[in-house]
Design a protein around this motif. Structure first.
Motif, PDB file in Angstrom:
ATOM      1  N   GLY A 589      52.449  39.506-132.046  1.00 32.55           N
ATOM      2  CA  GLY A 589      52.252  40.014-133.396  1.00 32.55           C
ATOM      3  C   GLY A 589      51.155  41.063-133.457  1.00 32.55           C
ATOM      4  N   ALA A 590      51.278  41.927-134.474  1.00 33.78           N
ATOM      5  CA  ALA A 590      50.295  42.998-134.645  1.00 33.78           C
ATOM      6  C   ALA A 590      48.926  42.428-134.965  1.00 33.78           C
ATOM      7  N   ASP A 591      48.870  41.380-135.767  1.00 37.47           N
ATOM      8  CA  ASP A 591      47.569  40.809-136.122  1.00 37.47           C
ATOM      9  C   ASP A 591      46.840  40.320-134.879  1.00 37.47           C
ATOM     10  N   THR A 592      47.579  39.698-133.974  1.00 36.50           N
ATOM     11  CA  THR A 592      46.964  39.209-132.735  1.00 36.50           C
ATOM     12  C   THR A 592      46.491  40.382-131.882  1.00 36.50           C
ATOM     13  N   LEU A 593      47.328  41.421-131.786  1.00 33.58           N
ATOM     14  CA  LEU A 593      46.936  42.592-130.999  1.00 33.58           C
ATOM     15  C   LEU A 593      45.670  43.234-131.578  1.00 33.58           C
ATOM     16  N   ARG A 594      45.653  43.385-132.882  1.00 37.95           N
ATOM     17  CA  ARG A 594      44.477  43.981-133.548  1.00 37.95           C
ATOM     18  C   ARG A 594      43.228  43.160-133.257  1.00 37.95           C
ATOM     19  N   LEU A 595      43.374  41.859-133.445  1.00 41.52           N
ATOM     20  CA  LEU A 595      42.248  40.964-133.229  1.00 41.52           C
ATOM     21  C   LEU A 595      41.776  41.041-131.784  1.00 41.52           C
ATOM     22  N   TYR A 596      42.736  41.025-130.876  1.00 44.16           N
ATOM     23  CA  TYR A 596      42.379  41.058-129.461  1.00 44.16           C
ATOM     24  C   TYR A 596      41.646  42.344-129.106  1.00 44.16           C
ATOM     25  N   GLU A 597      42.172  43.463-129.559  1.00 44.16           N
ATOM     26  CA  GLU A 597      41.562  44.741-129.184  1.00 44.16           C
ATOM     27  C   GLU A 597      40.141  44.869-129.722  1.00 44.16           C
ATOM     28  N   MET A 598      39.881  44.162-130.804  1.00 40.81           N
ATOM     29  CA  MET A 598      38.528  44.193-131.370  1.00 40.81           C
ATOM     30  C   MET A 598      37.614  43.156-130.720  1.00 40.81           C
ATOM     31  N   PHE A 599      38.236  42.106-130.212  1.00 38.99           N
ATOM     32  CA  PHE A 599      37.457  40.987-129.671  1.00 38.99           C
ATOM     33  C   PHE A 599      37.142  41.183-128.186  1.00 38.99           C
ATOM     34  N   VAL A 600      37.889  42.073-127.543  1.00 39.65           N
ATOM     35  CA  VAL A 600      37.845  42.193-126.078  1.00 39.65           C
ATOM     36  C   VAL A 600      36.465  42.569-125.538  1.00 39.65           C
ATOM     37  N   GLY A 601      35.638  43.175-126.366  1.00 39.99           N
ATOM     38  CA  GLY A 601      34.302  43.517-125.874  1.00 39.99           C
ATOM     39  C   GLY A 601      33.633  44.508-126.789  1.00 39.99           C
ATOM     40  N   ASP A 602      32.507  45.009-126.352  1.00 43.58           N
ATOM     41  CA  ASP A 602      31.768  46.019-127.084  1.00 43.58           C
ATOM     42  C   ASP A 602      32.688  47.212-127.343  1.00 43.58           C
ATOM     43  N   PHE A 603      32.841  47.562-128.610  1.00 46.92           N
ATOM     44  CA  PHE A 603      33.793  48.609-128.990  1.00 46.92           C
ATOM     45  C   PHE A 603      33.532  49.931-128.272  1.00 46.92           C
ATOM     46  N   GLU A 604      32.282  50.233-128.010  1.00 49.80           N
ATOM     47  CA  GLU A 604      31.961  51.531-127.420  1.00 49.80           C
ATOM     48  C   GLU A 604      32.095  51.558-125.903  1.00 49.80           C
ATOM     49  N   LYS A 605      32.330  50.385-125.320  1.00 47.44           N
ATOM     50  CA  LYS A 605      32.446  50.336-123.861  1.00 47.44           C
ATOM     51  C   LYS A 605      33.885  50.109-123.418  1.00 47.44           C
ATOM     52  N   ALA A 606      34.176  50.554-122.216  1.00 48.01           N
ATOM     53  CA  ALA A 606      35.503  50.323-121.650  1.00 48.01           C
ATOM     54  C   ALA A 606      35.701  48.828-121.437  1.00 48.01           C
ATOM     55  N   ALA A 607      36.944  48.384-121.559  1.00 53.89           N
ATOM     56  CA  ALA A 607      37.216  46.959-121.367  1.00 53.89           C
ATOM     57  C   ALA A 607      38.565  46.789-120.694  1.00 53.89           C
ATOM     58  N   PRO A 608      38.632  45.903-119.709  1.00 49.92           N
ATOM     59  CA  PRO A 608      39.915  45.677-119.053  1.00 49.92           C
ATOM     60  C   PRO A 608      40.828  44.799-119.901  1.00 49.92           C
ATOM     61  N   TRP A 609      42.093  45.092-119.847  1.00 50.85           N
ATOM     62  CA  TRP A 609      43.098  44.307-120.558  1.00 50.85           C
ATOM     63  C   TRP A 609      43.196  42.928-119.906  1.00 50.85           C
ATOM     64  N   ASN A 610      43.377  41.896-120.714  1.00 51.13           N
ATOM     65  CA  ASN A 610      43.532  40.556-120.147  1.00 51.13           C
ATOM     66  C   ASN A 610      44.517  39.764-120.983  1.00 51.13           C
ATOM     67  N   THR A 611      45.681  39.543-120.409  1.00 51.61           N
ATOM     68  CA  THR A 611      46.763  38.907-121.165  1.00 51.61           C
ATOM     69  C   THR A 611      46.386  37.492-121.602  1.00 51.61           C
TER      70      THR A 611
END
Length: 792
Positions: A589-611
């Motif tokens: 779902g889009a809500d989960t994707l949105r949440l994940y992309e925001m939760f994955v780490g510091d917004f200004e830093k690069a972050a690796p994808w993690n399923t």
RNA sequence: GCUGAUGUGGCGGAAUAGGUAGACGCAAGGGACUUAAAAUCCCUCGGCAGCGAUGCCGUGCCGGUUCAAGUCCGGCCAUCAGCACCA
């Protein structure tokens, strides 16, 4: 309660927002405006990348929160659609670039819409639409009118693979920024924009905007201001050579001159009494063949040739100085000639050692004063600089001078898929601009889009388009066949959003006055010295001609970190680590994707994808959905009022500070507390839903509606305010340290007097054990937090 | 070389102003439920020693300031990004 079915929920609310135009914005004098902007994408054939949603979601969260706080929010979107990849793809598949572009935009739009971003789609712009590029061309005409667009024969960067000239900003590590193809130097007649005229203002005005320090620094370095002096050296032929130096105070140590091999003076000397003309001609020819990359290779040993038979005179010492040409002196910077001070410049020193030239120290490094320097002897560096500049100005042999590394912007591209440059070339009248009423100058239909082998524009062959009458004299003339670079349309798009259908002006002054400047612009670091710099330049120009009301377009700039592949490498097809957002939206779902992309780490830093981490975000939303099952308005023994209140504060502050990850974490902590308590009241569910709504807009609308938590849509609710609660009853945990180490803690009433805290602490069993046989020297008390006992 | 960042568990990352390091999430291990699996729920989860209470060590390295340092200061090392013979 049925389970959380993201598919139906998201489809339902996206349709409602679309049908009802929920996020359509109009100016409203009664409301404070807020203009949020994300860099509009290039709609490539590959479709949306998992990196795109990160900035879009981030500013969507900000926009949604700001709307709930009562702001009139403009959050628009569009397409930066001219450019090479589309054109190359069109050539390969034998299709029209326009068709390819339209298809890509359709696909991108479908994908972006599936994310539930609150864009005002009525303001969508497309840089390839003639009604849009009419105004890009209009700005070009204005630049031409003011002498800021000019055509010049010059040595330009040429990508051998794209077969197109590049701006300096597009050459990265000596290769093409886009395709990594080899870049060579080519003499070509090109349209240029005089960005250098704005160099100082582009530096100075950075102080007036809220950009990250690294962005400012990078722009400042790129513009590369250097302050020094221009000094004229007389030569034995009676000519003089002007050099630029940032260290004029070291002139007594200048023992030779070095000129770029391309320097004009060399050519005129070669006609005269140079003894080693053949050698020099060879060196010049060798230099010309070198690519920029080879020429600027630092590890290479210095090369050069002395010009035999010509010498110069140091105007301060009167000493004769040999003159060399060497390729370490670049023709494009300052005067293309230097006075070499081998004692205090590493490059000059290396050269002097190789060619056996005398090295004369003029600075005492320990005392930092000038020596062996005649009128400057004993002075500090700064004082010496000041004195020598006034001396040379007085004697009229030189002057103070400021130089910039920034070059004028090479604005021509020999390709089809770009804005035609609205100029007619007339053998009698020269470059003649089209009338404003002749805009837009549309791209003609052609059969072949490929550029010629030497970088001829594909437009050259379109006879009925190229051959026109001169607008000035009426005689036969030809159109300019170069098109504008990709960066043209994106240099002003934020203005078009304000008034996208206006065919009289690029945007009405009323709209500009209401909406500008952009309050918050998020984009990528990679655009710092390209798009961001170019658009600041154009905006300043538009300000100067009275089109816009602010000297800077963007009040605040933030940058997002890129999303890397699971293996921590850049996502790319060749690495096989690309994640398709469509798959994630469909599965979680889009809500989960949105949440994940925001939760994955510091917004200004690069972050690796993690399923796996995505599952955690999905679980959180399921737990949120599950709150509907534990609704209970009757029980009221325990209250989470304080915790809710703190979460309001945390989320509000975190969103504005780009700390989306901790905002989400605080909501997760709160939901854990709710489940520990075992039930939730409607009021609490209402508040929780509002706080979660900017992050997960679909599921919160659904829960809101199902439980009739309010009238209308949740996105139209008011954002909660942090309340100052009566805290006199509160308890705090007091930490007890002994000699700075945590030993124990106890819970006590808030604001308990220091003396009582001390006596409780001293009576704790653990503390007594440590105190046994020791003496209490003193204690440090931090109110409601800590007491540290200092013992022997 | 210059400029700007960054260095914290198995992993992504937290830690207003120096004041309980490791929030939140993932992974892992154990248990409950189930014929079984998935899902869910409960417990453990920096290292070492110990049955445990507990103790010692621990935020790249070395030193310093402080009652107290992930946080401040000095000196290193490493990684990332941008620029790079710009006189």
């Amino acid at each position: 309660m049925t389970g959380y079915d993201h598919r139906s929920v998201e489809k339902k609310w996206q349709k409602i927002w679309d049908d009802e135009k929920t996020f359509k914005t109009e100016p409203d004098a009664k409301k404070k405006k807020f203009y949020a902007l994300v860099e509009f994408p290039y709609p490539s054939g590959q479709g949306l990348h998992v990196g795109h949603p990160r900035p879009y979601t981030a500013l969507d969260i900000v926009s949604r929160m700001k709307r709930m706080q009562g702001y009139n929010v403009l959050y628009p979107f569009g397409w930066d659609a001219f450019g090479l990849p589309t054109e190359n793809y069109a050539i390969k598949t034998k299709r029209h670039p326009k068709d390819v572009t339209d298809e890509n935009i359709r696909n991108f739009k479908k994908q972006v819409k599936s994310l539930g971003i609150s864009f005002d789609w009525d303001r969508e712009v497309n840089t390839t639409d003639p009604s849009y590029y009419k105004w890009t061309q209009w700005i070009f005409l204005k630049l031409f009118e003011r002498g800021l667009a000019y055509k010049k024969e010059s040595n330009v960067n040429f990508c051998t693979s794209c077969k197109v000239v590049l701006a300096n900003e597009e050459v990265v590590n000596g290769v093409c920024e886009r395709c990594s193809g080899e870049v060579i130097r080519k003499v070509k007649s090109q349209w240029m924009l005089r960005i250098t005229a704005y160099a100082q203002r582009l530096i100075d005005d950075l102080e007036t905007v809220d950009y990250p320090e690294r962005v400012k620094q990078q722009q400042i370095n790129w513009i590369g201001r250097s302050s020094g002096a221009e000094i004229s050296f007389k030569t034995s032929t009676g000519d003089s050579v002007v050099v630029y130096t940032s260290r004029p105070e070291t002139i007594y140590g200048a023992t030779f001159l070095v000129l770029a091999p391309e320097h004009q003076m060399v050519g005129s000397w070669l006609k005269g009494s140079v003894k080693n003309a053949e050698e020099i001609k060879n060196y010049i020819a060798t230099t010309a063949k070198k690519s920029d990359l080879a020429r600027t290779d630092l590890s290479r040993e210095k090369t050069g040739i002395r010009i035999e038979g010509v010498s110069a005179v140091n105007p301060l010492t009167g000493d004769s100085m040999p003159i060399f040409i060497a390729d370490y002196v670049l023709p494009g910077y300052a005067s293309g000639a230097i006075m070499a001070v081998p004692a205090h410049d590493e490059r000059d020193k290396a050269f002097a050692l190789k060619f056996n030239i005398s090295i004369k120290p003029v600075i005492n490094e320990e005392k930092n004063v000038l020596i062996n320097s005649g009128i400057l002897d004993g002075l500090s560096i700064d004082a010496g600089k000041e004195k020598i500049i006034s001396y040379i100005e007085e004697k009229e042999i030189g002057r103070k001078k400021i130089n910039y590394k920034l070059r004028d912007w090479v604005f021509s591209r020999q390709r089809y898929w770009g804005e035609p440059i609205p100029i007619v070339i007339c053998s009698k009248c020269g470059y003649v601009p089209l009338e404003e009423s002749d805009l837009p100058l549309r791209l003609p239909d052609v059969d072949k889009y490929a550029p010629g082998p030497n970088g001829e524009s594909p437009l050259e062959g379109i006879q009925n388009w190229v051959n026109v009458k001169c607008p000035k004299c009426g005689k036969d003339a030809k159109r300019e066949t170069d098109t504008m670079p990709q960066w043209a349309g994106s240099s002003w798009y934020y203005l078009r959003y304000l008034d996208p259908n206006n065919d009289k002006e690029l945007a009405s002054r009323k709209m500009i006055d209401y909406w500008m400047p952009v309050d918050w612009y998020n984009g990528g670091m990679e655009h710092t010295t390209l798009h961001l710099l170019y658009s600041r330049f154009w905006h300043k120009f538009l300000y100067d001609i009275g089109v816009v009301n602010t000297p800077e377009p963007y009040a605040k700039r933030t940058t997002h970190g890129v999303i890397l592949g699971e293996n921590n490498e850049k996502m790319s097809k060749s690495r096989g680590n690309v994640v398709n957002p469509d798959d994630v939206v469909s599965e979680y779902g889009a809500d989960t994707l949105r949440l994940y992309e925001m939760f994955v780490g510091d917004f200004e830093k690069a972050a690796p994808w993690n399923t796996n981490s995505i599952k955690g975000c999905r679980r959180f939303l399921e737990r949120y959905w599950g709150l509907q099952d534990i609704l209970n308005n009757n029980s009221s023994e325990e209250s989470l009022q304080k915790e809710f209140n703190e979460t309001v504060k945390k989320v509000t502050n975190d969103v504005l500070n780009l700390k989306f990850n901790t905002a989400i974490a605080s909501l997760m902590t709160l939901i854990n507390l709710i489940y520990e308590k075992g039930y939730i009241t409607s009021e609490e569910l209402k508040l929780f839903s509002v706080l979660l709504n900017p992050f997960a807009p679909h599921v919160t609308e659904e829960v809101w509606e199902r439980n009739r938590l309010g009238n209308g849509m949740i996105c139209e609710e008011n954002w909660p305010e942090y309340k100052l609660l009566d805290s006199s009853e509160d308890k705090v945990t007091m930490v007890v340290q002994i000699n700075g180490k945590v030993r124990d803690n106890f819970v006590c009433a808030i604001n308990l007097p220091e003396s009582e805290v001390l006596s409780v602490a001293l009576n704790l069993p653990k503390v007594r054990k440590f105190l046994d046989g020791k003496e209490l020297l003193r204690h440090i008390y931090v109110k409601n937090k800590i007491i540290n006992l200092v013992i022997t």
